[in-house]
Design an enzyme around this catalytic site. Structure first.
Site, PDB file in Angstrom:
ATOM      1  N   HIS B  63       0.841  -1.211   0.000  1.00 53.41           N
ATOM      2  CA  HIS B  63       0.000   0.000   0.000  1.00 53.41           C
ATOM      3  C   HIS B  63       0.872   1.255   0.000  1.00 53.41           C
ATOM      4  CE1 HIS B  63      -3.984   1.922   1.496  1.00 53.41           C
ATOM      5  NE2 HIS B  63      -3.227   2.851   0.942  1.00 53.41           N
ATOM      6  N   HIS B  65       1.617   5.146  -2.165  1.00 56.86           N
ATOM      7  CA  HIS B  65       1.177   6.152  -3.140  1.00 56.86           C
ATOM      8  C   HIS B  65       2.432   6.735  -3.774  1.00 56.86           C
ATOM      9  CE1 HIS B  65      -3.003   6.073  -1.652  1.00 56.86           C
ATOM     10  NE2 HIS B  65      -2.437   5.821  -0.487  1.00 56.86           N
ATOM     11  N   ASN B  97      -4.718   6.329  -7.038  1.00 56.83           N
ATOM     12  CA  ASN B  97      -5.226   7.716  -6.957  1.00 56.83           C
ATOM     13  C   ASN B  97      -4.214   8.709  -7.517  1.00 56.83           C
ATOM     14  OD1 ASN B  97      -3.537   7.257  -4.757  1.00 56.83           O
ATOM     15  ND2 ASN B  97      -4.614   8.692  -3.435  1.00 56.83           N
ATOM     16  N   HIS B 237      -5.423  -0.408   5.786  1.00 59.85           N
ATOM     17  CA  HIS B 237      -5.166   0.366   7.011  1.00 59.85           C
ATOM     18  C   HIS B 237      -6.254   0.303   8.101  1.00 59.85           C
ATOM     19  CE1 HIS B 237      -7.473   3.136   4.546  1.00 59.85           C
ATOM     20  NE2 HIS B 237      -6.451   3.484   3.808  1.00 59.85           N
ATOM     21  N   ASP B 310       0.984   2.655   3.693  1.00 63.56           N
ATOM     22  CA  ASP B 310       0.163   3.771   3.219  1.00 63.56           C
ATOM     23  C   ASP B 310       1.053   5.004   2.984  1.00 63.56           C
ATOM     24  OD1 ASP B 310      -1.986   5.244   2.371  1.00 63.56           O
ATOM     25  OD2 ASP B 310      -2.929   5.445   4.336  1.00 63.56           O
ATOM     26  N   GLY B 329      -1.973  12.225   5.393  1.00 65.98           N
ATOM     27  CA  GLY B 329      -0.969  11.256   4.955  1.00 65.98           C
ATOM     28  C   GLY B 329       0.451  11.575   5.373  1.00 65.98           C
TER      29      GLY B 329
HETATM   30 ZN    ZN Z   1      -6.686   4.757   2.298  1.00 63.75          ZN
END
Ligand code: ZN
Lengths: 306, 427
Positions: B63, B65, B97, B237, B310, B329
């Site tokens: 996970h 980004h 995303n 998460h 995350d 985040g």
């Molecule tokens: Zn999330």
């Protein structure tokens, strides 16, 4: 005697001796306010900026009056029409203003924690004039000052804060300050407007005004924001007034006088009926005068810290 | 440099084959040739001494980004995979995303090709495809094409699939290809404009709260849909005690459910928000000590399968604003192993073997990219010094962003290098 912090960010964690010092100092400034010449040279040569990102005529005027009575140079900055609305960050705004050699910043902002953030980016003393639904320390100090005037003390005085506790910086600062000073604090309002965990701050929670009213010496009645109804927090203003409105009829059922406070501006006949607001036990106008004295005391004491 | 590498005296740890012994490993052209104690060295070998260090199957962060395409000022696939490599990971699964979102095979292919180019391809980049077109929660994205193009899971992460009917169809459709639907569980009508956990601290600070039930009601609903559709469901998460309990119960019913937790959710509680430091703002938010304890219990008993970061990079300018305006985040790749070692292994909550399951075996099983340390297999390793003490310094991060609440923290245990696709990286 000096305050233990060079900023006034909130009453959460402020030691009792600091609160006492501000309230005592306010007494001497209130005497000055009752003299024919109301100005003292205490802050001559100091420059204070009132940094208002949120409209609040009352609080700004009260601060400005306090600053001018102490002979400070005053700069007013309001966000509407300024570079802030054009996307400038709070940090840039604050640094730009401080580049002009400012000694103290009074900040009002709609986001909790912005005064704390400000202390990290500027060197001036920072005074919180209301940050979101977090704290409004000078309002609570003036409320406490007013209560002390009424009862001669704060210890064991029974105060209930009535209304929208969940969205009130006034409620939170009062809870912090009053519990520190040993007052007995309760809150009363619809369950939807009582925030989670509030009882852990040392207050009793009531959902019916009639249950609490006979057990208190003073009611601090909060302004109900009309948009809370639209937000689904309570069904109608009529129902709110019926169950949580402070009315003469309701007060007459209690056998002792109850001091009525309100931070203003009042929605007459919603949270407070007109006859109570103007009645013999209302100290609402006294609060306004005390606000100037308490703010003078705060500014003076903070300017003396290093 | 020689193509034959001799790793000497490392502690080989692979819970899949219950291996745990000190050995040498000979790797030739990226493949494991021999595993045995004391392989004699020849002069053409590159010799790497791993005495006191662990050799583990390559870790995967399922996970992250990586922000590319669209938000390259926060992170790129180049900087994100370098951060992963220095965090001890040989593989990452990147969330869709981006802008445009990974809701189309061309973007899925682009992300993988960027991954192969980045840092010699030492970190495998596996895309997670969007569940719905543009991640707007309305119509299913071309899931079959995404899977064919390399997507290893599906998620609208950052946002939940909040419509129950859409979620039902996603579970059914993705179930055909045996890929998990990874849900960011947050009932939006309950979380609203919240910025931190709802409770005593949010009340004390006057910050709008996100209640724990916002996560739990969606998990409860999705677990019922999973049972009904026989789909595969993975909870991203997990942050609350109630969520752990719901998942534990579903696993008893043999539902096809798995879940992950981030290092920050087992390390920090909402009390740290009192600083108003925007690096304590993430979604789901930091919860309470009771939640942290329940998460540790879930890790220990296997309810929680995976530790995933995350990793959510944001630039300094974006984070240096007020708490409400700041984006959710934090970065996580370069602190994950250190935090897990410190908070879980050195405290006795997990064995070292269990840690490897959470970081390698389980995430790789969930997304279908297993690795094993066996003769004949490709060498895909994470090397760990379990007892090294070190201080987190965000300035040294390889990630483009430095938004971590752990700056200055002392940790015990850290990765010291990785090997993948024939490349060795020792820091
Ligand atoms: Zn999330």
């Amino acid at each position: 005697m000096k305050l233990s912090s060079r900023h006034l960010l909130g009453l959460d964690g402020m030691p009792a001796k600091d609160i006492e010092l501000i309230l005592e100092t306010a007494t001497s400034f209130k005497e000055i306010l009752n003299r024919p010449i109301k100005k003292v040279p205490t802050l001559q040569g100091k420059t204070i900026v009132n940094l208002f990102f949120e409209n609040s005529t009352r609080t700004r005027i009260s601060f400005e009056l306090a600053e001018r009575r102490l002979s400070a140079d005053v700069v007013n900055f309001s966000a509407a029409g300024s570079s802030v609305s054009k996307g400038e960050t709070l940090k840039d705004t604050a640094r730009n203003i401080e580049a002009m050699k400012i000694d103290m910043v009074v900040i009002r902002h709609n986001v909790a924690g912005t005064p704390n953030f400000l202390t990290q980016v500027v060197k001036s003393n920072v005074i919180n004039a209301g940050d979101g639904i977090h704290e409004h320390p000078t309002q609570a100090l003036l409320d406490m000052y007013t209560l002390k005037e009424q009862f001669g003390k704060l210890e064991n005085v029974r105060v209930c804060i009535v209304g929208d506790i969940a969205h009130s910086r006034v409620a939170l600062s009062n809870i912090y300050g009053l519990t520190t000073m040993g007052a007995e604090v309760s809150v009363c309002g619809p369950a939807t407007l009582i925030p989670r965990g509030i009882e852990k701050l040392g207050v009793k929670v009531f959902y019916r005004l009639d249950d609490v009213i006979s057990k208190v010496d003073a009611l601090n009645v909060l302004r109900i924001q009309l948009e809370r109804q639209a937000g689904g927090m309570f069904p109608t203003l009529r129902e709110y007034h019926r169950f949580f409105g402070v009315t003469k009829e309701r007060l007459s059922r209690v056998d002792h006088p109850i001091t009525i406070m309100h931070p203003g501006p009042i929605n007459r006949d919603v949270e407070l009926s007109a006859d109570v607001a103007d009645g013999p036990h209302s100290v609402i106008l006294e609060q306004v005068l005390n606000g100037v004295a308490v703010r003078m005391a705060t500014l003076y004491l903070l300017s003396a810290t290093e | 440099m020689s193509d034959i590498i001799l790793f000497q005296s490392g502690s080989l740890m692979d819970p899949q084959s219950h291996i745990d012994f000190v050995t040498d490993i000979l790797v030739k052209d990226g493949r494991i040739e021999t595993i045995k104690p004391s392989i004699s060295s020849k002069k053409e070998y590159q010799v790497i001494d791993l005495k006191g260090k662990a050799i583990c199957p390559g870790f995967m962060d399922m996970h992250v980004h990586l922000r590319e395409p669209g938000f390259e000022h926060k992170e790129t696939i180049e900087t994100g995979t370098l951060s992963a490599a220095f965090g001890g990971f040989t593989a990452v699964c990147c969330m869709p995303n981006t802008n445009p979102a990974i809701d189309d095979e061309s973007i899925a292919l682009f992300v993988q090709s960027q991954g192969k180019k980045a840092n010699g391809g030492i970190v495998d980049v596996y895309p997670i495809g969007a569940v719905t077109k543009k991640r707007d929660g309305k119509e299913l994205a071309p899931i079959a094409e995404l899977v064919q193009a390399g997507a290893v899971g599906l998620s609208d992460d950052g946002a939940p699939v909040s419509d129950a009917e859409v979620m039902r169809r996603a579970l059914e459709y993705a179930g055909m290809f045996d890929v998990p639907v990874i849900q960011h569980c947050e009932e939006p009508s309950l979380s609203k404009h919240g910025v931190m956990n709802e409770g005593l601290v949010s009340t004390s600070l006057g910050l709008p709260g996100i209640p724990s039930v916002a996560e739990e009601v969606m998990i409860a609903r999705d677990l019922m849909l999973t049972q009904y559709t026989k789909g595969r469901y993975h909870v991203a998460h997990v942050s609350t005690a109630g969520s752990v309990e719901l998942i534990r119960a579903a696993k008893k019913e043999k539902s096809q459910v798995t879940c992950e937790v981030t290092p920050h959710h087992f390390t920090l509680v909402d009390e740290v928000v009192r600083s108003f430091n925007t690096n304590t703002k993430m979604n789901p938010p930091l919860r309470t000590q009771g939640d942290v304890d329940a998460i540790k219990g879930g890790l220990r008993d296997g309810t929680i399968d995976v530790i995933a970061t995350d990793h959510a990079p944001h630039s300094l300018d974006e984070k240096e604003v007020d708490y409400i305006q700041a984006p959710f985040g934090i970065v996580g790749l370069e602190t994950a192993i250190g935090l897990a070692m410190t908070e879980l292994v050195h405290t006795g909550i997990l064995s070292f073997a269990q840690l490897i399951e959470k970081f390698s075996v389980n995430p790789r099983r969930i997304v279908g990219k297993p690795v094993a340390i066996e003769e004949g297999q490709e060498a895909n390793f994470t090397f760990i010094d379990p007892n090294a003490e070190w201080k987190v310094d965000v300035a040294s991060f390889k990630s483009k962003s430095k938004n971590s609440p752990f700056d200055g923290r002392i940790l015990k245990g850290r990765p010291i290098g990785i090997m993948n696709h024939g490349h060795v990286l020792l820091y």
